[in-house]
Write a protein that holds these residues in place. Structure first.
Motif, PDB file in Angstrom:
ATOM      1  N   VAL A  83      35.927  33.852  48.817  1.00 28.52           N
ATOM      2  CA  VAL A  83      34.643  33.217  49.124  1.00 28.52           C
ATOM      3  C   VAL A  83      34.619  31.847  48.459  1.00 28.52           C
ATOM      4  O   VAL A  83      35.113  31.678  47.343  1.00 28.52           O
ATOM      5  CB  VAL A  83      33.444  34.064  48.645  1.00 28.52           C
ATOM      6  CG1 VAL A  83      33.291  35.323  49.477  1.00 28.52           C
ATOM      7  CG2 VAL A  83      33.586  34.439  47.166  1.00 28.52           C
ATOM      8  N   SER A  84      34.067  30.870  49.147  1.00 31.67           N
ATOM      9  CA  SER A  84      33.988  29.529  48.559  1.00 31.67           C
ATOM     10  C   SER A  84      32.798  28.786  49.129  1.00 31.67           C
ATOM     11  O   SER A  84      32.206  29.183  50.139  1.00 31.67           O
ATOM     12  CB  SER A  84      35.271  28.740  48.827  1.00 31.67           C
ATOM     13  OG  SER A  84      35.309  28.272  50.160  1.00 31.67           O
ATOM     14  N   ASN A  85      32.487  27.664  48.476  1.00 32.91           N
ATOM     15  CA  ASN A  85      31.477  26.746  49.001  1.00 32.91           C
ATOM     16  C   ASN A  85      32.029  26.048  50.238  1.00 32.91           C
ATOM     17  O   ASN A  85      33.236  26.057  50.505  1.00 32.91           O
ATOM     18  CB  ASN A  85      31.073  25.736  47.940  1.00 32.91           C
ATOM     19  CG  ASN A  85      32.256  24.936  47.397  1.00 32.91           C
ATOM     20  OD1 ASN A  85      33.288  25.495  47.040  1.00 32.91           O
ATOM     21  ND2 ASN A  85      32.109  23.617  47.338  1.00 32.91           N
TER      22      ASN A  85
ATOM     23  N   GLY B  77      38.676  31.134  40.858  1.00 29.80           N
ATOM     24  CA  GLY B  77      38.055  31.892  39.777  1.00 29.80           C
ATOM     25  C   GLY B  77      38.726  33.227  39.519  1.00 29.80           C
ATOM     26  O   GLY B  77      39.747  33.577  40.131  1.00 29.80           O
ATOM     27  N   GLN B  78      38.149  33.972  38.614  1.00 33.31           N
ATOM     28  CA  GLN B  78      38.620  35.327  38.334  1.00 33.31           C
ATOM     29  C   GLN B  78      38.123  36.277  39.423  1.00 33.31           C
ATOM     30  O   GLN B  78      36.991  36.133  39.911  1.00 33.31           O
ATOM     31  CB  GLN B  78      38.083  35.810  36.986  1.00 33.31           C
ATOM     32  CG  GLN B  78      38.686  35.113  35.778  1.00 33.31           C
ATOM     33  CD  GLN B  78      40.072  35.629  35.440  1.00 33.31           C
ATOM     34  OE1 GLN B  78      40.563  36.579  36.057  1.00 33.31           O
ATOM     35  NE2 GLN B  78      40.708  34.999  34.465  1.00 33.31           N
ATOM     36  N   PRO B  79      38.936  37.252  39.823  1.00 34.36           N
ATOM     37  CA  PRO B  79      38.430  38.268  40.766  1.00 34.36           C
ATOM     38  C   PRO B  79      37.197  38.964  40.197  1.00 34.36           C
ATOM     39  O   PRO B  79      37.115  39.214  38.986  1.00 34.36           O
ATOM     40  CB  PRO B  79      39.610  39.243  40.905  1.00 34.36           C
ATOM     41  CG  PRO B  79      40.814  38.467  40.485  1.00 34.36           C
ATOM     42  CD  PRO B  79      40.339  37.498  39.430  1.00 34.36           C
ATOM     43  N   LEU B  80      36.251  39.243  41.068  1.00 33.40           N
ATOM     44  CA  LEU B  80      35.035  39.935  40.636  1.00 33.40           C
ATOM     45  C   LEU B  80      35.300  41.434  40.584  1.00 33.40           C
ATOM     46  O   LEU B  80      35.675  42.040  41.592  1.00 33.40           O
ATOM     47  CB  LEU B  80      33.887  39.642  41.609  1.00 33.40           C
ATOM     48  CG  LEU B  80      33.485  38.177  41.782  1.00 33.40           C
ATOM     49  CD1 LEU B  80      32.267  38.072  42.697  1.00 33.40           C
ATOM     50  CD2 LEU B  80      33.211  37.519  40.449  1.00 33.40           C
TER      51      LEU B  80
ATOM     52  N   ILE C 221      37.734  40.740  45.474  1.00 39.71           N
ATOM     53  CA  ILE C 221      36.802  39.647  45.783  1.00 39.71           C
ATOM     54  C   ILE C 221      37.157  38.470  44.888  1.00 39.71           C
ATOM     55  O   ILE C 221      37.065  38.560  43.661  1.00 39.71           O
ATOM     56  CB  ILE C 221      35.347  40.086  45.546  1.00 39.71           C
ATOM     57  CG1 ILE C 221      35.048  41.389  46.308  1.00 39.71           C
ATOM     58  CG2 ILE C 221      34.379  38.986  45.966  1.00 39.71           C
ATOM     59  CD1 ILE C 221      33.816  42.115  45.810  1.00 39.71           C
ATOM     60  N   LEU C 222      37.560  37.371  45.510  1.00 39.70           N
ATOM     61  CA  LEU C 222      38.041  36.219  44.749  1.00 39.70           C
ATOM     62  C   LEU C 222      37.189  34.989  45.056  1.00 39.70           C
ATOM     63  O   LEU C 222      37.279  34.411  46.146  1.00 39.70           O
ATOM     64  CB  LEU C 222      39.502  35.925  45.088  1.00 39.70           C
ATOM     65  CG  LEU C 222      40.179  34.845  44.250  1.00 39.70           C
ATOM     66  CD1 LEU C 222      40.318  35.302  42.797  1.00 39.70           C
ATOM     67  CD2 LEU C 222      41.533  34.474  44.830  1.00 39.70           C
ATOM     68  N   PRO C 223      36.363  34.556  44.112  1.00 34.74           N
ATOM     69  CA  PRO C 223      35.554  33.347  44.330  1.00 34.74           C
ATOM     70  C   PRO C 223      36.362  32.082  44.042  1.00 34.74           C
ATOM     71  O   PRO C 223      37.217  32.062  43.146  1.00 34.74           O
ATOM     72  CB  PRO C 223      34.402  33.518  43.334  1.00 34.74           C
ATOM     73  CG  PRO C 223      35.009  34.302  42.214  1.00 34.74           C
ATOM     74  CD  PRO C 223      36.054  35.198  42.825  1.00 34.74           C
TER      75      PRO C 223
ATOM     76  N   ALA D  15      28.398  34.382  40.358  1.00 33.61           N
ATOM     77  CA  ALA D  15      29.737  33.870  40.052  1.00 33.61           C
ATOM     78  C   ALA D  15      29.882  32.422  40.512  1.00 33.61           C
ATOM     79  O   ALA D  15      30.525  31.606  39.837  1.00 33.61           O
ATOM     80  CB  ALA D  15      30.787  34.754  40.719  1.00 33.61           C
ATOM     81  N   PHE D  16      29.288  32.101  41.643  1.00 30.23           N
ATOM     82  CA  PHE D  16      29.343  30.736  42.167  1.00 30.23           C
ATOM     83  C   PHE D  16      28.706  29.740  41.181  1.00 30.23           C
ATOM     84  O   PHE D  16      29.206  28.628  41.009  1.00 30.23           O
ATOM     85  CB  PHE D  16      28.625  30.652  43.519  1.00 30.23           C
ATOM     86  CG  PHE D  16      29.520  30.839  44.715  1.00 30.23           C
ATOM     87  CD1 PHE D  16      30.845  31.202  44.573  1.00 30.23           C
ATOM     88  CD2 PHE D  16      29.035  30.639  45.998  1.00 30.23           C
ATOM     89  CE1 PHE D  16      31.671  31.365  45.678  1.00 30.23           C
ATOM     90  CE2 PHE D  16      29.845  30.797  47.111  1.00 30.23           C
ATOM     91  CZ  PHE D  16      31.168  31.156  46.953  1.00 30.23           C
ATOM     92  N   ARG D  17      27.588  30.126  40.565  1.00 26.65           N
ATOM     93  CA  ARG D  17      26.895  29.198  39.658  1.00 26.65           C
ATOM     94  C   ARG D  17      27.810  28.766  38.516  1.00 26.65           C
ATOM     95  O   ARG D  17      27.925  27.578  38.190  1.00 26.65           O
ATOM     96  CB  ARG D  17      25.625  29.847  39.107  1.00 26.65           C
ATOM     97  CG  ARG D  17      24.521  30.013  40.120  1.00 26.65           C
ATOM     98  CD  ARG D  17      23.200  30.370  39.466  1.00 26.65           C
ATOM     99  NE  ARG D  17      22.210  30.700  40.477  1.00 26.65           N
ATOM    100  CZ  ARG D  17      21.815  31.930  40.770  1.00 26.65           C
ATOM    101  NH1 ARG D  17      22.317  32.963  40.102  1.00 26.65           N
ATOM    102  NH2 ARG D  17      20.918  32.150  41.713  1.00 26.65           N
ATOM    103  N   ASP D  18      28.462  29.740  37.894  1.00 31.58           N
ATOM    104  CA  ASP D  18      29.347  29.424  36.772  1.00 31.58           C
ATOM    105  C   ASP D  18      30.567  28.639  37.240  1.00 31.58           C
ATOM    106  O   ASP D  18      30.983  27.663  36.589  1.00 31.58           O
ATOM    107  CB  ASP D  18      29.795  30.710  36.076  1.00 31.58           C
ATOM    108  CG  ASP D  18      28.638  31.449  35.402  1.00 31.58           C
ATOM    109  OD1 ASP D  18      27.612  30.802  35.112  1.00 31.58           O
ATOM    110  OD2 ASP D  18      28.761  32.669  35.192  1.00 31.58           O
ATOM    111  N   LEU D  19      31.144  29.048  38.357  1.00 37.81           N
ATOM    112  CA  LEU D  19      32.352  28.404  38.847  1.00 37.81           C
ATOM    113  C   LEU D  19      32.057  26.978  39.300  1.00 37.81           C
ATOM    114  O   LEU D  19      32.877  26.070  39.116  1.00 37.81           O
ATOM    115  CB  LEU D  19      32.946  29.230  39.988  1.00 37.81           C
ATOM    116  CG  LEU D  19      34.401  28.968  40.374  1.00 37.81           C
ATOM    117  CD1 LEU D  19      35.333  29.152  39.182  1.00 37.81           C
ATOM    118  CD2 LEU D  19      34.820  29.887  41.512  1.00 37.81           C
TER     119      LEU D  19
END
Length: 278
Positions: A85-87, A229-232, A198-200, A262-266
């Motif tokens: 998942v990504s922006n 990021g780290q896998p959730l 799940i990988l952000p 997770a998106f907010r931190d990443l």
């Protein structure tokens, strides 16, 4: 899966404009023929090489934790799906970002992602539809909710252990707002027979590589930063939702909320990395 996963016909009144009938695409994506794979390999290879040239040679990318992404694409346990998942900041995010991957992945139709693409942009006529279909894009109809062909097909691909990429913002986010993520990704994850990895990811600079304004020309020498990021680790969380028989609409929202967090931190981390680049 329940009866609601049966593909609804798209000739019913949905209130959404259908510039081109896409019903014929889903059976071909669901059960690809040998011919489909041959043509798909050609399209995927051409697009993969183009993406690599644009991203890696014409611009200035920096990818953090790339090996993590490569490992999960190539060496995750057999049968376990991967949901990245990504922006979504540019129309070139997909396929452009995948130019950072080795040719053995980005030019391999058996390894490259499945991705949803807007029906009213990518599937507006027969020629465009064929191109995007062979490029492993699934037409999604924005505005008709999570119970539609595209989400159903993503769940089926997850059941086969494939890699699926999702832009949960649901559109190119030109204003870079913090949008509420669409719940389709939560449904894909919750209804997958095997819980996906799940990988952000977050990226910056793709909207400078391909600006969102006319004449929509790819630029050179632009900084692009991709942060994997780290896998959730949501396995226990999802299993608990299923054990408690939490209704699917509630479960998909709760899962999507985890991705939003997770998106907010990443995002904050990636924006800092991008700013600090020379």
């Amino acid at each position: 899966m329940s009866d609601r996963n049966a593909d609804p016909p798209l000739d019913v009144a949905t209130g959404v404009a259908m510039p081109y009938n896409i019903d014929w695409i889903f059976p071909r994506l669901r059960n690809p023929s040998k011919f489909w794979y041959v043509v798909s390999q050609f399209v995927v290879s051409a697009v993969g090489i183009f993406s690599k040239v644009v991203l890696m040679f014409l611009n200035k990318p920096r990818v953090y934790n790339k090996e993590r992404l490569i490992q999960l694409i190539s060496k995750r346990p057999q049968g376990v799906p991967l949901v990245t998942v990504s922006n979504h900041y540019s129309c070139f995010d997909d396929p452009g970002l995948w130019g950072c991957l080795p040719l053995g992945i980005v030019c391999n139709t058996y390894k490259i992602r499945w991705s949803m693409a807007a029906h009213d942009i990518c599937f507006t006529n027969k020629l465009h539809s064929l191109f995007f279909m062979y490029g492993k894009c699934i037409p999604v109809v924005r505005g008709i909710g999570v119970y539609q062909n595209a989400i159903n097909l993503c769940i089926e691909k997850a059941a086969l252990g494939h890699w699926i990429h999702v832009f949960p913002e649901g559109k190119v986010n030109m204003e870079k707002e913090e949008l509420r993520l669409k719940w389709g990704v939560g449904r894909i994850i919750y209804e997958s027979p095997k819980i996906p990895i799940i990988l952000p990811m977050w990226h910056e600079g793709m909207d400078e590589l391909l600006p969102n304004v006319e004449p929509y020309v790819i630029q050179r020498h632009k900084k692009v930063t991709l942060n994997v990021g780290q896998p959730l680790d949501l396995n226990d969380f999802i299993l608990d939702l299923k054990k408690r028989q939490v209704p699917e609409p509630t479960a998909r929202k709760l899962i999507t909320d985890k991705i939003q967090e997770a998106f907010r931190d990443l995002r904050a981390e990636t924006e800092k990395l991008h700013r600090e680049r020379n």
